[in-house]
Design a protein around this motif. Structure first.
Motif, PDB file in Angstrom:
ATOM      1  N   TYR A 164      51.213  41.204  52.744  1.00 40.83           N
ATOM      2  CA  TYR A 164      51.025  41.334  51.302  1.00 40.83           C
ATOM      3  C   TYR A 164      49.612  41.790  50.971  1.00 40.83           C
ATOM      4  CZ  TYR A 164      49.962  36.226  51.669  1.00 40.83           C
ATOM      5  OH  TYR A 164      49.497  34.985  52.024  1.00 40.83           O
ATOM      6  N   SER A 165      49.149  42.731  51.764  1.00 39.33           N
ATOM      7  CA  SER A 165      47.882  43.393  51.483  1.00 39.33           C
ATOM      8  C   SER A 165      48.094  44.477  50.425  1.00 39.33           C
ATOM      9  CB  SER A 165      47.332  44.023  52.763  1.00 39.33           C
ATOM     10  OG  SER A 165      48.243  44.995  53.265  1.00 39.33           O
ATOM     11  N   PHE A 166      46.997  44.997  49.899  1.00 38.14           N
ATOM     12  CA  PHE A 166      47.095  46.138  48.992  1.00 38.14           C
ATOM     13  C   PHE A 166      45.850  47.011  49.136  1.00 38.14           C
ATOM     14  CE2 PHE A 166      44.582  43.227  46.423  1.00 38.14           C
ATOM     15  CZ  PHE A 166      43.697  44.058  45.765  1.00 38.14           C
ATOM     16  N   GLU A 167      45.998  48.223  48.674  1.00 35.37           N
ATOM     17  CA  GLU A 167      44.892  49.179  48.662  1.00 35.37           C
ATOM     18  C   GLU A 167      44.875  49.849  47.300  1.00 35.37           C
ATOM     19  OE1 GLU A 167      43.338  53.023  51.293  1.00 35.37           O
ATOM     20  OE2 GLU A 167      44.870  51.676  52.092  1.00 35.37           O
ATOM     21  N   THR A 168      43.679  50.083  46.754  1.00 33.21           N
ATOM     22  CA  THR A 168      43.585  50.695  45.438  1.00 33.21           C
ATOM     23  C   THR A 168      42.342  51.576  45.336  1.00 33.21           C
ATOM     24  OG1 THR A 168      43.460  50.262  43.051  1.00 33.21           O
ATOM     25  CG2 THR A 168      42.372  48.661  44.488  1.00 33.21           C
ATOM     26  N   ASP A 169      42.469  52.647  44.581  1.00 33.44           N
ATOM     27  CA  ASP A 169      41.309  53.503  44.326  1.00 33.44           C
ATOM     28  C   ASP A 169      40.739  53.259  42.927  1.00 33.44           C
ATOM     29  OD1 ASP A 169      43.243  54.657  42.734  1.00 33.44           O
ATOM     30  OD2 ASP A 169      43.110  56.657  43.627  1.00 33.44           O
ATOM     31  N   ARG A 170      41.260  52.219  42.255  1.00 34.36           N
ATOM     32  CA  ARG A 170      40.753  51.843  40.936  1.00 34.36           C
ATOM     33  C   ARG A 170      40.703  50.328  40.839  1.00 34.36           C
ATOM     34  NH1 ARG A 170      44.790  55.289  37.277  1.00 34.36           N
ATOM     35  NH2 ARG A 170      46.010  55.110  39.181  1.00 34.36           N
ATOM     36  N   ILE A 171      39.731  49.838  40.127  1.00 33.29           N
ATOM     37  CA  ILE A 171      39.626  48.405  39.830  1.00 33.29           C
ATOM     38  C   ILE A 171      39.205  48.269  38.368  1.00 33.29           C
ATOM     39  CG2 ILE A 171      38.980  47.811  42.210  1.00 33.29           C
ATOM     40  CD1 ILE A 171      36.083  47.424  41.176  1.00 33.29           C
ATOM     41  N   THR A 193      37.663  51.497  36.567  1.00 33.64           N
ATOM     42  CA  THR A 193      36.567  52.088  37.335  1.00 33.64           C
ATOM     43  C   THR A 193      37.080  52.611  38.674  1.00 33.64           C
ATOM     44  OG1 THR A 193      35.130  50.395  36.370  1.00 33.64           O
ATOM     45  CG2 THR A 193      34.252  51.630  38.243  1.00 33.64           C
ATOM     46  N   PRO A 194      36.676  53.825  39.080  1.00 27.88           N
ATOM     47  CA  PRO A 194      37.084  54.317  40.405  1.00 27.88           C
ATOM     48  C   PRO A 194      36.489  53.456  41.516  1.00 27.88           C
ATOM     49  CG  PRO A 194      36.230  56.108  39.034  1.00 27.88           C
ATOM     50  CD  PRO A 194      35.902  54.826  38.328  1.00 27.88           C
ATOM     51  N   ALA A 195      37.252  53.248  42.567  1.00 26.67           N
ATOM     52  CA  ALA A 195      36.773  52.550  43.764  1.00 26.67           C
ATOM     53  C   ALA A 195      36.666  53.575  44.881  1.00 26.67           C
ATOM     54  CB  ALA A 195      37.734  51.435  44.156  1.00 26.67           C
ATOM     55  N   ASP A 196      35.454  53.891  45.264  1.00 28.49           N
ATOM     56  CA  ASP A 196      35.208  54.901  46.285  1.00 28.49           C
ATOM     57  C   ASP A 196      34.211  54.354  47.301  1.00 28.49           C
ATOM     58  OD1 ASP A 196      35.201  57.275  47.684  1.00 28.49           O
ATOM     59  OD2 ASP A 196      33.744  58.249  46.350  1.00 28.49           O
ATOM     60  N   TYR A 223      40.502  47.789  50.096  1.00 33.31           N
ATOM     61  CA  TYR A 223      41.630  47.207  50.819  1.00 33.31           C
ATOM     62  C   TYR A 223      41.430  45.700  50.851  1.00 33.31           C
ATOM     63  CZ  TYR A 223      44.645  45.740  54.671  1.00 33.31           C
ATOM     64  OH  TYR A 223      45.577  45.089  55.431  1.00 33.31           O
ATOM     65  N   LYS A 224      42.490  44.956  50.542  1.00 28.88           N
ATOM     66  CA  LYS A 224      42.402  43.499  50.576  1.00 28.88           C
ATOM     67  C   LYS A 224      43.673  42.929  51.185  1.00 28.88           C
ATOM     68  CE  LYS A 224      41.197  39.441  47.826  1.00 28.88           C
ATOM     69  NZ  LYS A 224      40.682  38.953  46.546  1.00 28.88           N
ATOM     70  N   ASN A 225      43.490  41.975  52.077  1.00 31.34           N
ATOM     71  CA  ASN A 225      44.616  41.316  52.726  1.00 31.34           C
ATOM     72  C   ASN A 225      44.582  39.834  52.356  1.00 31.34           C
ATOM     73  OD1 ASN A 225      46.689  40.431  54.309  1.00 31.34           O
ATOM     74  ND2 ASN A 225      45.747  40.949  56.260  1.00 31.34           N
ATOM     75  N   ASN A 233      42.549  43.710  41.819  1.00 30.16           N
ATOM     76  CA  ASN A 233      43.957  43.976  42.123  1.00 30.16           C
ATOM     77  C   ASN A 233      44.580  44.817  41.009  1.00 30.16           C
ATOM     78  OD1 ASN A 233      46.509  44.008  43.192  1.00 30.16           O
ATOM     79  ND2 ASN A 233      46.578  41.810  43.604  1.00 30.16           N
ATOM     80  N   TYR A 234      44.110  46.042  40.915  1.00 29.78           N
ATOM     81  CA  TYR A 234      44.574  46.972  39.878  1.00 29.78           C
ATOM     82  C   TYR A 234      46.089  47.182  39.937  1.00 29.78           C
ATOM     83  CZ  TYR A 234      44.834  51.271  37.100  1.00 29.78           C
ATOM     84  OH  TYR A 234      45.173  52.210  36.160  1.00 29.78           O
TER      85      TYR A 234
END
Length: 202
Positions: free
Chosen positions: A26-33, A61-64, A68-70, A159-160
């Protein structure tokens, strides 16, 4: 999972589900927060003006690079999952083609007559099939049966994807806490409390 939509079933959660839940990714990855901007300062002189004394804004806000969060690292062993199940008054397991795909765990705050979603998880490989929305629908039915007027949950500003998912399912941001998490790896995160009214006497 293949491209075909799996057959979905929902049933009450059991302690014997702990091992399968522990295995879910149940991890996720995002390019925005969302980042929090606080404007103004509330003090004894702030009542003298008609302008806002204190304002909180959530800015997309862009995440660059992408974040990644697990979440599994916070429940690192099976006993942690079992404890979470033991501490829940109710909950549901979602099965996709017979495989444990997600869970929602629930508790009632009696003095406020609200249901708190303690945890909602959909395994990464089972997303985009409507499992999360199905679990939220089950939670709403459970809350109504327990005479609750709303369901509540807590998520994080980073967790956008989850926040967007909750908004699509009728939740609203009800409050923000910028100092909710303890010192350590997550102390910089902002707690976002979201809720959905099931009925209102007003």
């Amino acid at each position: 999972m293949d491209e075909a939509s799996p057959h979905l079933e929902v049933r009450a959660v059991r302690m014997t589900d702990a091992a399968a839940l522990h295995e879910l990714d149940y991890s996720f990855e995002t390019d925005r927060i969302y980042t929090l901007r606080v404007r103004g300062r509330l003090d004894v002189n702030s009542m003298a003006s008609n302008t806002p004394a204190l304002a909180f804004e959530l800015l997309e806000t862009p995440a660059d690079p992408p974040l990644y969060k697990n979440y599994a690292e916070f429940e690192s062993n099976l006993a942690d999952v079992e404890a979470r199940l033991c501490n829940s008054e109710g909950g549901y397991i979602a099965l996709a083609d017979g495989h444990v795909a997600g869970v929602i765990l629930l508790n009632v705050e009696n003095w406020r007559s609200v249901t708190r979603i303690e945890s909602i998880i959909v395994g990464r490989q089972f997303r985009r099939y409507g499992i999360g929305s199905l679990l939220l629908s089950c939670a709403a039915d459970w809350a109504r049966k327990h005479a609750c007027w709303a369901i509540l949950l807590e998520t994080q500003n980073v967790n956008y994807p989850a926040i967007q998912f909750y908004l699509r399912n009728g939740f609203e941001v009800w409050s923000i806490n910028q100092y909710f998490y303890p010192p350590g790896s997550v102390e910089h995160e902002i707690a976002i409390f979201m809720g959905k009214k099931l009925w209102s006497g007003r």
